[in-house]
Scaffold this motif. Structure first.
Motif, PDB file in Angstrom:
ATOM      1  N   VAL A  59     -32.257  65.520  -1.522  1.00 28.51           N
ATOM      2  CA  VAL A  59     -31.055  65.558  -1.079  1.00 28.51           C
ATOM      3  C   VAL A  59     -29.973  66.291  -1.894  1.00 28.51           C
ATOM      4  O   VAL A  59     -29.238  67.239  -1.356  1.00 28.51           O
ATOM      5  CB  VAL A  59     -30.423  64.024  -0.844  1.00 28.51           C
ATOM      6  N   GLN A 108     -26.014  68.629  -1.476  1.00 29.44           N
ATOM      7  CA  GLN A 108     -25.191  67.342  -0.743  1.00 29.44           C
ATOM      8  C   GLN A 108     -25.298  66.111  -1.647  1.00 29.44           C
ATOM      9  O   GLN A 108     -26.103  66.019  -2.560  1.00 29.44           O
ATOM     10  CB  GLN A 108     -25.651  66.996   0.549  1.00 29.44           C
ATOM     11  N   VAL A 163     -24.892  62.018  -2.744  1.00 29.00           N
ATOM     12  CA  VAL A 163     -25.591  60.925  -2.178  1.00 29.00           C
ATOM     13  C   VAL A 163     -24.761  59.683  -2.761  1.00 29.00           C
ATOM     14  O   VAL A 163     -24.163  59.594  -3.733  1.00 29.00           O
ATOM     15  CB  VAL A 163     -26.977  60.709  -2.985  1.00 29.00           C
ATOM     16  N   ARG A 169     -19.859  59.880   6.468  1.00 28.04           N
ATOM     17  CA  ARG A 169     -20.933  60.654   6.878  1.00 28.04           C
ATOM     18  C   ARG A 169     -22.127  60.954   5.992  1.00 28.04           C
ATOM     19  O   ARG A 169     -22.316  62.063   5.742  1.00 28.04           O
ATOM     20  CB  ARG A 169     -20.839  61.837   7.681  1.00 28.04           C
ATOM     21  N   GLN A 170     -22.538  60.149   5.040  1.00 28.09           N
ATOM     22  CA  GLN A 170     -23.377  60.298   3.830  1.00 28.09           C
ATOM     23  C   GLN A 170     -24.537  59.489   4.094  1.00 28.09           C
ATOM     24  O   GLN A 170     -24.902  58.668   4.822  1.00 28.09           O
ATOM     25  CB  GLN A 170     -22.693  59.820   2.821  1.00 28.09           C
ATOM     26  N   ARG A 171     -25.544  60.115   3.216  1.00 27.42           N
ATOM     27  CA  ARG A 171     -27.031  59.618   3.244  1.00 27.42           C
ATOM     28  C   ARG A 171     -26.865  58.601   1.942  1.00 27.42           C
ATOM     29  O   ARG A 171     -26.026  58.773   1.197  1.00 27.42           O
ATOM     30  CB  ARG A 171     -28.023  60.456   2.689  1.00 27.42           C
ATOM     31  N   PRO A 180     -34.400  54.646   0.281  1.00 28.46           N
ATOM     32  CA  PRO A 180     -33.308  55.141   1.387  1.00 28.46           C
ATOM     33  C   PRO A 180     -33.109  53.680   2.340  1.00 28.46           C
ATOM     34  O   PRO A 180     -33.480  52.984   2.364  1.00 28.46           O
ATOM     35  CB  PRO A 180     -34.248  55.914   2.044  1.00 28.46           C
ATOM     36  N   ASP A 206     -28.868  57.164   6.703  1.00 35.29           N
ATOM     37  CA  ASP A 206     -28.293  58.351   7.005  1.00 35.29           C
ATOM     38  C   ASP A 206     -27.311  58.433   8.244  1.00 35.29           C
ATOM     39  O   ASP A 206     -27.576  58.345   9.475  1.00 35.29           O
ATOM     40  CB  ASP A 206     -29.455  59.292   7.270  1.00 35.29           C
ATOM     41  N   ARG A 252     -25.125  60.913   8.718  1.00 33.47           N
ATOM     42  CA  ARG A 252     -24.445  62.282   8.980  1.00 33.47           C
ATOM     43  C   ARG A 252     -24.374  62.631  10.457  1.00 33.47           C
ATOM     44  O   ARG A 252     -23.629  63.138  10.774  1.00 33.47           O
ATOM     45  CB  ARG A 252     -25.553  63.367   8.455  1.00 33.47           C
TER      46      ARG A 252
END
Length: 294
Positions: free
Chosen positions: A94, A99, A101, A215-217, A237, A240, A242
């Motif tokens: 990522v 981008q 995290v 709007r993040q992971r 994880p 997500d 986004r």
């Protein structure tokens, strides 16, 4: 206590400083009955058996050891540690896209181990804290490592959201400990009672709503202490956000919170002496048991 341990750590070295942990641990085990009772109650759940004084001693000693090691992690002295990692490539993939995290952790193990691991691969890591905590933690850590670049973003302060968005847009990682329910965000979060180690406990969805707003992971994070000089970094994880909008967003927030609690429970089963909430985490009143924080 952190200042004293910092001075001992710097001037005496880690092997001698670790000897000081035993009288410190014994003192807190005897003097702090509330923490001792909370430790035994939690460990009984995590270990699935009655917990005794020896278990609580190991629990408090693990906490003291991670506090001591903060000094060395902050000073970048990583060579004296054995640090394993799990699922780091997923986070690096990522970051390689340019981008940021968001990382959701808990009062488990050592965030400084995570921060040091991020810096060792050239990634910036900031800690999100509420303003009073940020001021206290920053001042204390600067007292033991004045030359270290500490990145904290104080939530609740004007401009905090803009600062966080810029940090993430620049490809940084931002970590938040999500196993405490804090006041002040009643319009933006809910507190849900979710199964945790055999009994419902209060968890706030505020951190996940923050990630959804930006709007993040999101990844679960933990820097686990395994005794001696051994640590492991774990990432999983969570969500997500986004492209998720509308009713699906609400469902994804709740699903991500349930995954977070399940991962935290798994950590507590696998490494029970790493969870450092020394109070009755399951205690709740009518306000806590409701779905909305006051």
């Amino acid at each position: 206590m952190l200042r004293l341990m910092g001075a001992i750590a710097v001037h005496a070295g880690r092997p001698l400083a670790r000897l000081v942990l035993h009288p410190i641990t014994l003192y807190f085990l005897i003097a702090n009955g509330r923490a001792r009772r909370a430790s035994r109650a939690y460990l009984a759940r995590a270990l699935r058996r009655p917990a005794g004084w020896r278990d609580s001693y190991r629990h408090i000693h693990s906490f003291a050891a991670t506090v001591l090691d903060r000094v060395y992690f902050l000073q970048g002295r990583l060579a004296q540690f054995e640090i394993d990692s799990h699922n780091v490539p997923a986070v690096e993939a990522v970051l390689a896209e340019g981008q940021g995290v968001m990382l959701l952790g808990a009062h488990v193990g050592s965030f400084e181990a995570l921060r040091a691991g991020a810096q060792s691969v050239g990634t910036r890591a900031a800690m999100l804290m509420y303003e009073d905590n940020a001021r206290l933690i920053t001042a204390t850590l600067r007292a033991i490592a004045p030359d270290v670049q500490l990145h904290t973003i104080a939530l609740g302060r004007p401009g905090a959201m803009l600062a966080l968005r810029r940090w993430l847009d620049d490809g940084g990682m931002a970590g938040l400990l999500a196993d405490r329910t804090l006041p002040g965000h009643s319009g933006r979060s809910r507190t849900l009672m979710l199964p945790f180690l055999g009994q419902p406990a209060p968890f706030s969805d505020g951190p996940l709503r923050l990630a959804a707003l930006l709007r993040q992971r999101v990844f679960f994070m933990a820097g686990l202490y395994h005794g001696g000089a051994r640590y492991s970094l774990r990432f999983e994880p969570l969500a997500d956000f986004r492209a998720t909008t509308g009713p699906a967003l609400e469902a994804e927030v709740q699903a991500a919170l349930q995954r977070y609690v399940a991962l935290l429970e798994s950590i507590c089963r696998d490494a029970p002496y790493n969870w450092f909430n020394f109070y009755d985490f399951w205690a709740s009143d009518a306000a806590t048991a409701s779905t909305t924080t006051d």
